[in-house]
Design a protein around this motif. Structure first.
Motif, mmCIF file in Angstrom:
data_model
loop_
_atom_site.group_PDB
_atom_site.id
_atom_site.type_symbol
_atom_site.label_atom_id
_atom_site.label_comp_id
_atom_site.label_asym_id
_atom_site.label_seq_id
_atom_site.Cartn_x
_atom_site.Cartn_y
_atom_site.Cartn_z
ATOM 1 N N SER A 1 0.827 -1.200 0.000
ATOM 2 C CA SER A 1 0.000 0.000 0.000
ATOM 3 C C SER A 1 0.866 1.256 0.000
ATOM 4 N N ARG A 2 1.942 1.181 0.718
ATOM 5 C CA ARG A 2 2.767 2.377 0.889
ATOM 6 C C ARG A 2 3.658 2.650 -0.308
ATOM 7 N N TYR A 3 3.973 1.645 -1.091
ATOM 8 C CA TYR A 3 4.895 1.865 -2.195
ATOM 9 C C TYR A 3 4.236 1.846 -3.576
ATOM 10 N N SER A 4 2.921 1.775 -3.624
ATOM 11 C CA SER A 4 2.265 1.786 -4.931
ATOM 12 C C SER A 4 2.099 3.235 -5.394
ATOM 13 N N SER A 5 1.775 3.398 -6.677
ATOM 14 C CA SER A 5 1.480 4.765 -7.087
ATOM 15 C C SER A 5 0.183 4.786 -7.867
ATOM 16 N N PRO A 6 -0.793 5.571 -7.490
ATOM 17 C CA PRO A 6 -0.737 6.395 -6.283
ATOM 18 C C PRO A 6 -0.728 5.500 -5.039
ATOM 19 N N LYS A 7 -0.321 6.087 -3.938
ATOM 20 C CA LYS A 7 -0.315 5.315 -2.699
ATOM 21 C C LYS A 7 -1.738 4.901 -2.356
ATOM 22 N N LEU A 8 -1.826 3.690 -1.895
ATOM 23 C CA LEU A 8 -3.140 3.101 -1.697
ATOM 24 C C LEU A 8 -3.813 3.573 -0.403
ATOM 25 N N SER A 9 -5.048 4.038 -0.549
ATOM 26 C CA SER A 9 -5.860 4.265 0.649
ATOM 27 C C SER A 9 -6.202 2.896 1.213
ATOM 28 N N THR A 10 -6.086 2.752 2.506
ATOM 29 C CA THR A 10 -6.220 1.400 3.028
ATOM 30 C C THR A 10 -6.710 1.392 4.467
ATOM 31 N N ILE A 11 -7.049 0.225 4.910
ATOM 32 C CA ILE A 11 -7.542 0.079 6.270
ATOM 33 C C ILE A 11 -6.449 -0.544 7.125
ATOM 34 N N ALA A 12 -5.952 0.254 8.060
ATOM 35 C CA ALA A 12 -4.879 -0.231 8.922
ATOM 36 C C ALA A 12 -5.479 -1.110 9.999
ATOM 37 N N GLN A 13 -4.932 -2.315 10.103
ATOM 38 C CA GLN A 13 -5.496 -3.262 11.081
ATOM 39 C C GLN A 13 -4.746 -3.236 12.405
ATOM 40 N N HIS A 14 -3.712 -2.459 12.471
ATOM 41 C CA HIS A 14 -2.952 -2.330 13.721
ATOM 42 C C HIS A 14 -2.578 -3.686 14.307
ATOM 43 N N GLY A 15 -1.943 -4.457 13.453
ATOM 44 C CA GLY A 15 -1.573 -5.815 13.846
ATOM 45 C C GLY A 15 -0.724 -5.859 15.102
ATOM 46 N N GLU A 16 0.214 -4.956 15.201
ATOM 47 C CA GLU A 16 1.122 -5.001 16.336
ATOM 48 C C GLU A 16 0.351 -4.796 17.634
ATOM 49 N N LYS A 17 -0.559 -3.849 17.577
ATOM 50 C CA LYS A 17 -1.395 -3.581 18.755
ATOM 51 C C LYS A 17 -2.210 -4.824 19.096
ATOM 52 N N MET A 18 -2.729 -5.441 18.063
ATOM 53 C CA MET A 18 -3.544 -6.642 18.243
ATOM 54 C C MET A 18 -2.721 -7.746 18.911
ATOM 55 N N GLY A 19 -1.515 -7.908 18.442
ATOM 56 C CA GLY A 19 -0.640 -8.916 19.022
ATOM 57 C C GLY A 19 -0.336 -8.619 20.474
ATOM 58 N N GLU A 20 -0.021 -7.368 20.746
ATOM 59 C CA GLU A 20 0.273 -6.992 22.126
ATOM 60 C C GLU A 20 -0.911 -7.278 23.032
ATOM 61 N N LEU A 21 -2.083 -6.897 22.533
ATOM 62 C CA LEU A 21 -3.273 -7.094 23.348
ATOM 63 C C LEU A 21 -3.529 -8.572 23.589
#
Lengths: 340, 340
Positions: free
Chosen positions: B284-304
């Motif tokens: 998502s971050r390296y495409s052009s145009p940059k992709l609008s996307t839904i962040a799932q906050h995986g790291e937060k999920m893992g921590e929780l």
DNA sequence: TATCAACACGAAACCGTTTTCGTAACTTTT
DNA sequence: AAAAGTTACGAAAACGGTTTCGTGTTGATA
């Protein structure tokens, strides 16, 4: 709630000794058929499984291997890990992962933690800090204690153990030679200051290819980028100030970033500028044009590392098998970002 | 080669009993200062560290947690794992990873393996096959044995344990609402047949948003793609046969693939067609145009997830804390592939 | 001087296995 | 009938720790 059942429980229940139960379950011929049948049936019914911890203590081996990698959110390490896990699993080993996060201290602490009995051997790739400090006492001590270690990718000659590496030098030379063969002369290298041994070899391969073709090495065409910052401006400037026909990047992020910036500056890829990156990851496959890249065969590398480790751990003599360094041959995958 | 030293070794060397050594190293006041000093000095000199396995056996806890995920070469799972490892490590736990590879059997075997003493609890995301079979007896048995489990992302209502999920329904609705608010009416959904509970919720969110805005749900605008094949042709046909103004994709691979195909078909993103994907990964971050996307906050999920598990394992009463389902709020990141 | 704490330490149990060795109770051999 | 060999099992040690409980030696107290 029915908690785990132990040999002792079975013994008590069936009014035999613990040793009898143990032997019966191992089908020892010391035990009569009737007793064995009785014990086996009971064990099966209560779903008896021997306790791994007790076994580990007794056998002095855990069937766990420790994997220490600098980063997991990184396609290359992820694939290597996959290879390790796969092979280890097939061989009945579990994998304990620690992420050093490129930090020397974390690497040391995690390894010492695991070394106190939790694992039988290590597979690791050095953290950036460890490489920078050039301090390997923690590894040497573990080796001294008889704990086998396999190093992959980010290695050091100072550590005497099994290793698995990529033929970085040769493949970088091959990539640059391909540029030259397809008509490019002004070839840039975009590299990072962090992965020392690896990027050094790649740079040397780059230089070697140029020299072999009597092209002078122009240091202005070598761009060293910090790893965790936004490099857009640096890259843009670089291309505005230099006339370039081909670019070798030491990772795929740099490669797609360059490609995108180049395209915005109005150049066509690969007609005006060719690009080759390292790591055949998701970025390379989904960019447009698709990125020509160097496949590092991470999974194979992981499998090989695991195989080396397990071989050494299970070799009975354990004594004088000399340490090996295995080389994985990278592959240049020619896709849309080069003239082929 | 100097092998690990044990309490027994120290005791013998210093001519005291094992218990004295143990107590001295734990600074027990039962032991005189001189003896303690002597023992500590000796232990330090020989770099004594207690054996984890012996401790595990004694304490009936390993300080290991088992993580079972369907796939590691997948940005979302990787980030979740990172979160787990980070929190676990801070709390003094190690992480043993098994990859189920979307296979029911592997999931079962790995978990049974680990459950025999190797770990104190599990964090897992169900394999596709397990979800398809809808067979959770292995999990239920483990729970029955008193082994705590935390499920994340791919969960099932049938399993009674702590869970961490994304608000898939709401965020999908929000994404589609954003399309509608910026003028789109013909909105496609590109989804997969595999991640059952997750993609179902997303689909429901998609439908809910349409209904809330009195747009009829057109099943021809919902494309279900197999996961591991080349979908280029399917996607191309889809866009040739349907007039579409916006697309919601359930992962970032689909999204960049669509974007690339659309652009080749001559449409402009986001002017002609807007796109939103799931997973704020590297693509998502390296495409052009940059992709609008839904962040799932995986790291937060893992921590929780790790926090839930460790809390439960360390709660002394262990008895009647009711099971929780925590919801992580996804975030819609508006970048270049949508009109904002 | 007999009693009693306090002190400093050791013996032993325990965690759950495996494995060696010992030994009753039979069976076979002479 | 005595000697020898089998059979079928149990006791105990070992792996490396922790922890409870005893106990011999002090010094203080009555």
């Amino acid at each position: 709630m029915k908690p785990k059942i132990t040999l002792k429980d079975i013994a008590k229940e069936l009014d035999v000794s613990i040793s009898t139960v143990s032997k019966a379950l191992k089908n020892s011929k010391e035990i009569s058929k009737e007793t064995k049948d009785k014990i086996k049936a009971f064990a099966k019914f209560y779903n008896y499984r021997p306790n791994n911890i007790a076994l580990s203590l007794k056998n002095k081996r855990t069937k766990n291997i420790g994997v220490v990698i600098p980063d997991i959110v990184h396609h290359f390490f992820t694939t290597v890990f996959r290879g390790i896990e796969k092979y280890a699993n097939e061989m009945g080993y579990n994998v304990i992962v620690c992420i050093s996060d490129e930090s020397f201290d974390k690497e040391v602490i995690n390894m010492e933690m695991l070394a106190n009995g939790s694992i039988d051997g290590f597979i690791l790739s050095l953290s950036a800090e460890t490489q920078k400090k050039n301090d390997f006492t923690h590894l040497k001590e573990l080796l001294d204690q008889g704990i086998p270690i396999v190093l992959f990718d980010r290695i050091s000659a100072e550590i005497d153990c099994d290793k698995v590496v990529l033929n970085d030098f040769e493949i970088a030379r091959e990539a640059v030679s391909h540029f030259i063969a397809t008509g490019s002369k002004k070839i840039a290298l975009i590299t990072t200051e962090r992965y020392f041994n690896v990027s050094e070899s790649r740079k040397e391969g780059y230089v070697a290819a140029l020299k072999a073709n009597e092209i002078e090495v122009d240091n202005r065409l070598i761009l060293t980028l910090p790893h965790d910052r936004d490099n857009t401006n640096l890259i843009t400037e670089f291309f505005q100030h230099n006339e370039i026909e081909a670019i070798l990047c030491v990772n795929e992020m740099f490669a797609v970033q360059c490609m995108s910036i180049i395209q915005q500056l109005g150049y066509a890829v690969p007609e005006d500028i060719s690009i080759i990156g390292f790591t055949d990851g998701i970025l390379s496959r989904y960019s447009s044009p698709k990125l020509s890249t160097i496949a590092q065969h991470g999974e194979k590398m992981g499998e090989l590392a695991a195989k080396l480790l397990i071989n050494r751990m299970e070799s009975v003599q354990m004594v004088e098998e000399p340490f090996k360094t295995e080389v994985i041959n990278a592959t240049l995958i020619k896709r849309g970002s080069t003239i082929n």
